[in-house]
Write a protein that holds these residues in place. Sequence first.
Motif, PDB file in Angstrom:
ATOM      1  N   GLN A  30       0.828  -1.211   0.000  1.00  0.00           N
ATOM      2  CA  GLN A  30       0.000   0.000   0.000  1.00  0.00           C
ATOM      3  C   GLN A  30       0.861   1.258   0.000  1.00  0.00           C
ATOM      4  O   GLN A  30       0.566   2.224  -0.708  1.00  0.00           O
ATOM      5  CB  GLN A  30      -0.923  -0.004   1.215  1.00  0.00           C
ATOM      6  CG  GLN A  30      -2.060  -1.001   1.143  1.00  0.00           C
ATOM      7  CD  GLN A  30      -2.898  -0.991   2.407  1.00  0.00           C
ATOM      8  OE1 GLN A  30      -2.374  -0.982   3.515  1.00  0.00           O
ATOM      9  NE2 GLN A  30      -4.212  -0.998   2.240  1.00  0.00           N
ATOM     10  N   TYR A  70      -2.242  -1.623  -5.818  1.00  0.00           N
ATOM     11  CA  TYR A  70      -3.500  -2.240  -5.411  1.00  0.00           C
ATOM     12  C   TYR A  70      -3.138  -3.551  -4.719  1.00  0.00           C
ATOM     13  O   TYR A  70      -2.374  -4.346  -5.266  1.00  0.00           O
ATOM     14  CB  TYR A  70      -4.392  -2.517  -6.614  1.00  0.00           C
ATOM     15  CG  TYR A  70      -4.930  -1.278  -7.273  1.00  0.00           C
ATOM     16  CD1 TYR A  70      -6.105  -0.679  -6.825  1.00  0.00           C
ATOM     17  CD2 TYR A  70      -4.267  -0.693  -8.347  1.00  0.00           C
ATOM     18  CE1 TYR A  70      -6.608   0.460  -7.434  1.00  0.00           C
ATOM     19  CE2 TYR A  70      -4.764   0.443  -8.965  1.00  0.00           C
ATOM     20  CZ  TYR A  70      -5.930   1.023  -8.499  1.00  0.00           C
ATOM     21  OH  TYR A  70      -6.430   2.152  -9.091  1.00  0.00           O
ATOM     22  N   ASN A 114      -4.256  -7.162  -2.999  1.00  0.00           N
ATOM     23  CA  ASN A 114      -5.257  -8.226  -2.894  1.00  0.00           C
ATOM     24  C   ASN A 114      -4.692  -9.362  -2.053  1.00  0.00           C
ATOM     25  O   ASN A 114      -3.551  -9.299  -1.594  1.00  0.00           O
ATOM     26  CB  ASN A 114      -5.625  -8.733  -4.285  1.00  0.00           C
ATOM     27  CG  ASN A 114      -6.080  -7.613  -5.199  1.00  0.00           C
ATOM     28  OD1 ASN A 114      -7.179  -7.106  -5.071  1.00  0.00           O
ATOM     29  ND2 ASN A 114      -5.225  -7.202  -6.137  1.00  0.00           N
ATOM     30  N   PRO A 166      -7.437  -4.527   2.709  1.00  0.00           N
ATOM     31  CA  PRO A 166      -8.505  -3.516   2.629  1.00  0.00           C
ATOM     32  C   PRO A 166      -9.819  -4.090   2.113  1.00  0.00           C
ATOM     33  O   PRO A 166      -9.836  -4.968   1.246  1.00  0.00           O
ATOM     34  CB  PRO A 166      -7.934  -2.481   1.655  1.00  0.00           C
ATOM     35  CG  PRO A 166      -6.922  -3.224   0.847  1.00  0.00           C
ATOM     36  CD  PRO A 166      -6.340  -4.252   1.773  1.00  0.00           C
ATOM     37  N   GLY A 191     -12.919  -4.433  -0.107  1.00  0.00           N
ATOM     38  CA  GLY A 191     -13.021  -4.195  -1.538  1.00  0.00           C
ATOM     39  C   GLY A 191     -11.946  -4.894  -2.334  1.00  0.00           C
ATOM     40  O   GLY A 191     -12.046  -4.995  -3.563  1.00  0.00           O
ATOM     41  N   ALA A 192     -10.901  -5.393  -1.665  1.00  0.00           N
ATOM     42  CA  ALA A 192      -9.854  -6.142  -2.356  1.00  0.00           C
ATOM     43  C   ALA A 192     -10.368  -7.515  -2.757  1.00  0.00           C
ATOM     44  O   ALA A 192     -11.359  -8.014  -2.229  1.00  0.00           O
ATOM     45  CB  ALA A 192      -8.639  -6.281  -1.443  1.00  0.00           C
ATOM     46  N   TYR A 206     -14.905  -8.702   0.924  1.00  0.00           N
ATOM     47  CA  TYR A 206     -13.922  -8.965  -0.122  1.00  0.00           C
ATOM     48  C   TYR A 206     -14.595  -9.496  -1.382  1.00  0.00           C
ATOM     49  O   TYR A 206     -15.636 -10.148  -1.318  1.00  0.00           O
ATOM     50  CB  TYR A 206     -12.867  -9.954   0.371  1.00  0.00           C
ATOM     51  CG  TYR A 206     -12.101  -9.457   1.566  1.00  0.00           C
ATOM     52  CD1 TYR A 206     -11.436  -8.242   1.523  1.00  0.00           C
ATOM     53  CD2 TYR A 206     -12.059 -10.187   2.751  1.00  0.00           C
ATOM     54  CE1 TYR A 206     -10.735  -7.766   2.626  1.00  0.00           C
ATOM     55  CE2 TYR A 206     -11.361  -9.714   3.851  1.00  0.00           C
ATOM     56  CZ  TYR A 206     -10.704  -8.507   3.784  1.00  0.00           C
ATOM     57  OH  TYR A 206     -10.019  -8.033   4.867  1.00  0.00           O
ATOM     58  N   GLN A 261     -10.738  -0.454  -4.173  1.00  0.00           N
ATOM     59  CA  GLN A 261      -9.983  -0.041  -2.999  1.00  0.00           C
ATOM     60  C   GLN A 261      -9.184   1.212  -3.328  1.00  0.00           C
ATOM     61  O   GLN A 261      -8.975   1.552  -4.490  1.00  0.00           O
ATOM     62  CB  GLN A 261      -9.036  -1.151  -2.541  1.00  0.00           C
ATOM     63  CG  GLN A 261      -8.087  -1.614  -3.643  1.00  0.00           C
ATOM     64  CD  GLN A 261      -7.097  -2.655  -3.176  1.00  0.00           C
ATOM     65  OE1 GLN A 261      -6.338  -2.421  -2.249  1.00  0.00           O
ATOM     66  NE2 GLN A 261      -7.098  -3.796  -3.816  1.00  0.00           N
TER      67      GLN A 261
END
Length: 388
Positions: free
Chosen positions: A85, A90, A92, A122, A124-125, A161, A233
Amino acid sequence: MGLVKFKNKLTLTGAAMMAALFLGLNANAAPRMDMVDVSNNNGYMSTAEYVSMRNEFGVKALTVKISEGTTFKDGYATSNIKNGQAAGLYVNGYHFAHYTTKAQAIAEADYAGQTAKVAGLPVGAVLATDVEAAKEQGILSQATNDRNNAAFMQEIQKFGYRADIYTSGSWANNKMTIKDKTGWIAGYPYVMAGQKWYTNHNAWQWSGAAHFRISYGGFDVSQLYNNYYTAGQHSSVKPNDPSAVKQQDRQNNRATAKIRNQSYAQHGLFYPNTTLNVRTGAGTSYQRIATYYPGESVVYNQVIVKADYVWAQYLRYNGQFGYIALGENGGQSYGKRLVNQHTYYTIKYGDSLWTIARRYGTTVSHLASLNGMRTTSLILPGQRLVVS
């Protein structure tokens, strides 16, 4: 993990040229390196390494191993997520699956989701299920695998997720159904030129041994065909914030302080609780030559402490040494060790393996095996040998 395309093959400059030369690839034909996946096998990865991957090689996304089964948590997941990050990638995750029933799939999804939350993955990953265990999913029908995978993916979405399936090209739509516009498929071509594989899926993992300029060892890399692994994310740290990079590295370096480069004789039995590769040397850069699975065991004769892992040396059936990770250096164990109690003998002038073996009623081969030696190995006065 992707094809690098250039509009003009004569105008390859800057970071793109550096990446192509370092990889030794034809820049016109090589797949893009859109996504890298990492695990404990890669050891500690700094923010600077991820920045180099992004700036010099075009990496956009990072997929971090989170867990395996219902007992294994990847000890480097937290630092990989934070450092990825901080580098502006991004981020995952993936879970290595062992499930063979719907109930087990749900249990593993719950374990993976909870572990991912603690590690900081995070919302949304993507949190993909890695389905490739030959002794488990490999013996099931396609319908059973489809049912189990669907149960895992439905459950993982409860944690916020997005779901996907990682598997090999030979298993896709054979051992399990991978619909169009879904799936992360592994298939390593012998020749890169002119090839684009699995374009109807989210991603194609095209190599398991890519190298980066400032990172040690080989990496799995993939080409992305859509934005599934680069959406949902937002990074909380600016990619080029030097102070954030330095602070993140300081924190994680303190958290991963280790004892380095020690080796000592120890004889025992090791029972792995996760799938482990056997290598030709004590390090993840050495060639993989075999695999041990939970429920199996290995008799070892030497312990080697390196930068990131503690390794066991053992004598293989072919007379060569194999090396298997006992656990992380200063961190998680990968199984149970039962250390044996032995009788030792100090070598004197005039001794040989044959005379010592005869004295203790054993064979030269057995004596050599006990000490992690070959029958032709040189012995020296003052050296201690295990004799029983």
